[in-house]
Write an enzyme that holds these catalytic residues in place. Structure first.
Site, PDB file in Angstrom:
ATOM      1  N   GLU A 219      34.612   9.808   5.242  1.00 42.55           N
ATOM      2  CA  GLU A 219      33.352  10.542   5.205  1.00 42.55           C
ATOM      3  C   GLU A 219      33.605  12.049   5.293  1.00 42.55           C
ATOM      4  O   GLU A 219      32.923  12.844   4.634  1.00 42.55           O
ATOM      5  CB  GLU A 219      32.412  10.087   6.315  1.00 42.55           C
ATOM      6  CG  GLU A 219      31.030  10.716   6.195  1.00 42.55           C
ATOM      7  CD  GLU A 219      30.014  10.209   7.213  1.00 42.55           C
ATOM      8  OE1 GLU A 219      28.832  10.586   7.090  1.00 42.55           O
ATOM      9  OE2 GLU A 219      30.395   9.440   8.130  1.00 42.55           O
TER      10      GLU A 219
ATOM     11  N   LYS B  28      25.233   7.578  16.324  1.00 43.09           N
ATOM     12  CA  LYS B  28      25.743   6.234  16.654  1.00 43.09           C
ATOM     13  C   LYS B  28      26.598   6.265  17.918  1.00 43.09           C
ATOM     14  O   LYS B  28      26.854   5.221  18.515  1.00 43.09           O
ATOM     15  CB  LYS B  28      26.547   5.655  15.491  1.00 43.09           C
ATOM     16  CG  LYS B  28      25.709   5.244  14.289  1.00 43.09           C
ATOM     17  CD  LYS B  28      26.573   4.566  13.223  1.00 43.09           C
ATOM     18  CE  LYS B  28      25.761   4.133  12.012  1.00 43.09           C
ATOM     19  NZ  LYS B  28      25.336   5.270  11.170  1.00 43.09           N
TER      20      LYS B  28
ATOM     21  N   PHE C  15      29.022  -1.525   3.749  1.00 44.35           N
ATOM     22  CA  PHE C  15      29.989  -2.496   3.237  1.00 44.35           C
ATOM     23  C   PHE C  15      29.628  -2.849   1.791  1.00 44.35           C
ATOM     24  O   PHE C  15      28.461  -3.038   1.459  1.00 44.35           O
ATOM     25  CB  PHE C  15      29.954  -3.773   4.077  1.00 44.35           C
ATOM     26  CG  PHE C  15      30.800  -3.722   5.325  1.00 44.35           C
ATOM     27  CD1 PHE C  15      31.509  -2.592   5.690  1.00 44.35           C
ATOM     28  CD2 PHE C  15      30.898  -4.835   6.140  1.00 44.35           C
ATOM     29  CE1 PHE C  15      32.284  -2.560   6.842  1.00 44.35           C
ATOM     30  CE2 PHE C  15      31.674  -4.824   7.293  1.00 44.35           C
ATOM     31  CZ  PHE C  15      32.366  -3.683   7.645  1.00 44.35           C
TER      32      PHE C  15
ATOM     33  N   CYS D 132      24.787  -1.290   5.651  1.00 46.17           N
ATOM     34  CA  CYS D 132      24.475  -0.121   6.467  1.00 46.17           C
ATOM     35  C   CYS D 132      23.669   0.937   5.729  1.00 46.17           C
ATOM     36  O   CYS D 132      23.164   1.875   6.344  1.00 46.17           O
ATOM     37  CB  CYS D 132      25.762   0.514   6.979  1.00 46.17           C
ATOM     38  SG  CYS D 132      27.007  -0.679   7.501  1.00 46.17           S
TER      39      CYS D 132
ATOM     40  N   HIS E  31      25.622   0.966  16.261  1.00 49.45           N
ATOM     41  CA  HIS E  31      25.367   0.838  14.818  1.00 49.45           C
ATOM     42  C   HIS E  31      24.346  -0.269  14.591  1.00 49.45           C
ATOM     43  O   HIS E  31      24.627  -1.439  14.805  1.00 49.45           O
ATOM     44  CB  HIS E  31      26.679   0.510  14.110  1.00 49.45           C
ATOM     45  CG  HIS E  31      26.602   0.576  12.618  1.00 49.45           C
ATOM     46  ND1 HIS E  31      25.429   0.801  11.929  1.00 49.45           N
ATOM     47  CD2 HIS E  31      27.561   0.437  11.676  1.00 49.45           C
ATOM     48  CE1 HIS E  31      25.674   0.797  10.636  1.00 49.45           C
ATOM     49  NE2 HIS E  31      26.970   0.582  10.453  1.00 49.45           N
TER      50      HIS E  31
ATOM     51  N   HIS F  40      27.252   9.220   8.829  1.00 40.27           N
ATOM     52  CA  HIS F  40      27.305   7.763   9.009  1.00 40.27           C
ATOM     53  C   HIS F  40      28.085   7.458  10.274  1.00 40.27           C
ATOM     54  O   HIS F  40      27.664   6.632  11.077  1.00 40.27           O
ATOM     55  CB  HIS F  40      27.937   7.110   7.780  1.00 40.27           C
ATOM     56  CG  HIS F  40      27.862   5.623   7.793  1.00 40.27           C
ATOM     57  ND1 HIS F  40      26.668   4.939   7.984  1.00 40.27           N
ATOM     58  CD2 HIS F  40      28.820   4.674   7.653  1.00 40.27           C
ATOM     59  CE1 HIS F  40      26.909   3.639   7.948  1.00 40.27           C
ATOM     60  NE2 HIS F  40      28.203   3.451   7.760  1.00 40.27           N
TER      61      HIS F  40
END
Length: 409
Positions: free
Chosen positions: A312, A333, A397, A162, A338, A301
């Site tokens: 976050e 998002k 990830f 990502c 995403h 994010h």
């Protein structure tokens, strides 16, 4: 060092197939999520995705050539064409060896792999397409962009889940800042709404499994239960200020800061301490010579997963200190889903447009605030306010963290 500016942008997204329509949809709080139509999902637990709609690749690529590409390359070439056109990069206006392409994808042509493996297993190796490998590998979007426009500078493909798009933008900025290139076309793309990826994500319990689009991707909301897969691409043309001014290019914004770190913790979970994610944010701000109090907007994010927003939020608090109470935050998002390797690229576009128009796009579907995510989340409706500095967070990830800071010129 050279200052780095943006002179062109392009976007293929679930809510619009060019920058202006995409941005108009974000300002309006339009949801791009709906039932999966890319394949028969009747046997799947996951039912929703954010698909690109009404996209005609033949506006950008010859039909015969398009058949030889995975859709991630279709999206990338379209976004790049828009960005290059806006930047006015015409033959003779640049040195081709001083124009690079840094364009990433999380998985590349995974759909091709998915289609070719049954041929191998059922009909033997002779039936596998001779184009399987060039259609499959993740660097092909970068390769096609360079071939389309004759850009012969450095050319590579970041692959960092990502965080891919932000790594592409950040490394492009550094290449220009330190004098290696005059211009870099950068961004990210993904074609992720395919059976193998959707099955993998649903079985690891990462995606939302409901069937109501209005409460599917709800970042920072206490009801969030998993992300919604999106698809598409975003592209930016980055250029040294000197080069842009010399050719009379219109300047959209400045890329002024970049921070990147690695959690060294877990393959999917963020580090609960959040020190490394916070360091990426703080480094981007410091790289720009600014302080947290200078930042007006954070494009988070914000994946709509229980762990992401919890951690976050903590990372933002650690990086910003007391200024975390003042900065506007939203996750686009909530509207686009995403896009994995393409996510940060379209979110960079949103940051630049927020600066241009003085508008913070909303987090839609936000109804039940999570006490652990106590930021100014900008719920449901866009907010008009001066935006001189915006940052975009990406946390991938594997613990890949990348943050970009954009500034009004």
């Amino acid at each position: 060092m050279e200052r780095v500016v943006i002179t062109g942008m392009g976007a293929i997204t679930p809510v619009g197939n060019d920058v202006e329509s995409y941005w108009a949809a974000l300002k309006a709080g339009k949801c791009g999520i709906g039932p999966i139509t890319r394949f028969d999902a009747s046997e799947f637990k996951v039912k929703l995705a954010a698909e690109v709609k009404d996209f005609d690749v033949t506006q950008y690529v010859d039909k015969r050539e398009a058949r030889r590409m995975d859709a991630n390359c279709h999206f990338a070439l379209a976004a790049a064409q828009q960005a290059v056109d806006q930047a006015g990069l015409k033959e003779g206006s640049f040195d081709p060896y001083r124009v690079g392409v840094i364009f990433g994808s999380g998985v590349g042509g995974l759909h091709v792999t998915e289609e070719e493996i049954p041929k191998l297993n059922e009909k033997g190796p002779g039936r596998v397409s001779p184009l399987c490998i060039p259609e499959m590998i993740a660097n092909m979007a970068a390769a096609y962009i360079s071939m389309r426009f004759g850009f012969r500078g450095e050319n590579f493909c970041p692959v960092s889940a990502c965080a891919t798009g932000n790594h592409a933008i950040g490394e492009a900025m550094r290449a220009i800042r330190h004098g290696y290139q005059d211009v870099v076309v950068c961004g990210g793309t993904e074609n992720g709404i395919i059976p193998i990826s959707m099955a993998g994500f649903q079985n690891m319990k990462a995606v939302h499994l409901g069937d109501d689009p209005s409460c599917a991707s709800i970042p920072f909301d206490a009801r969030r239960s998993g992300f919604v897969m999106g698809e598409g691409a975003g592209c930016l043309v980055l250029e040294s200020l000197t080069h842009a001014q010399a050719r009379g290019a219109a300047i959209l914004a400045e890329v002024a800061g970049y921070g990147a770190t690695g959690d060294a913790y877990h393959i999917t979970s963020p580090d609960p301490a959040c020190d490394t994610a916070a360091r990426a944010i703080a480094n981007a701000i410091a790289d720009a010579g600014l302080t947290p109090a200078d930042v007006d907007y954070i494009n988070a994010h914000g994946t709509s997963t229980p762990l992401n927003e919890k951690y976050e939020t903590l990372a933002i608090k650690k990086a910003f200190g007391e200024a975390a109470r003042q900065v506007k935050v939203s996750s686009t998002k909530s509207m686009t889903g995403h896009l994995l390797g393409g996510a940060a690229a379209i979110e960079a576009v949103a940051c630049v447009m927020a600066i241009r128009d003085g508008v913070v796009p909303p987090t839609i579907g936000y109804e039940q605030p999570d006490p652990e995510c106590d930021l100014d989340v900008t719920p449901n409706q866009a907010v008009s306010m001066p935006v001189r500095v915006a940052i975009s967070n990406s946390l991938g990830f594997g613990g890949h963290n990348a943050c970009i800071l954009f500034k009004k010129v």
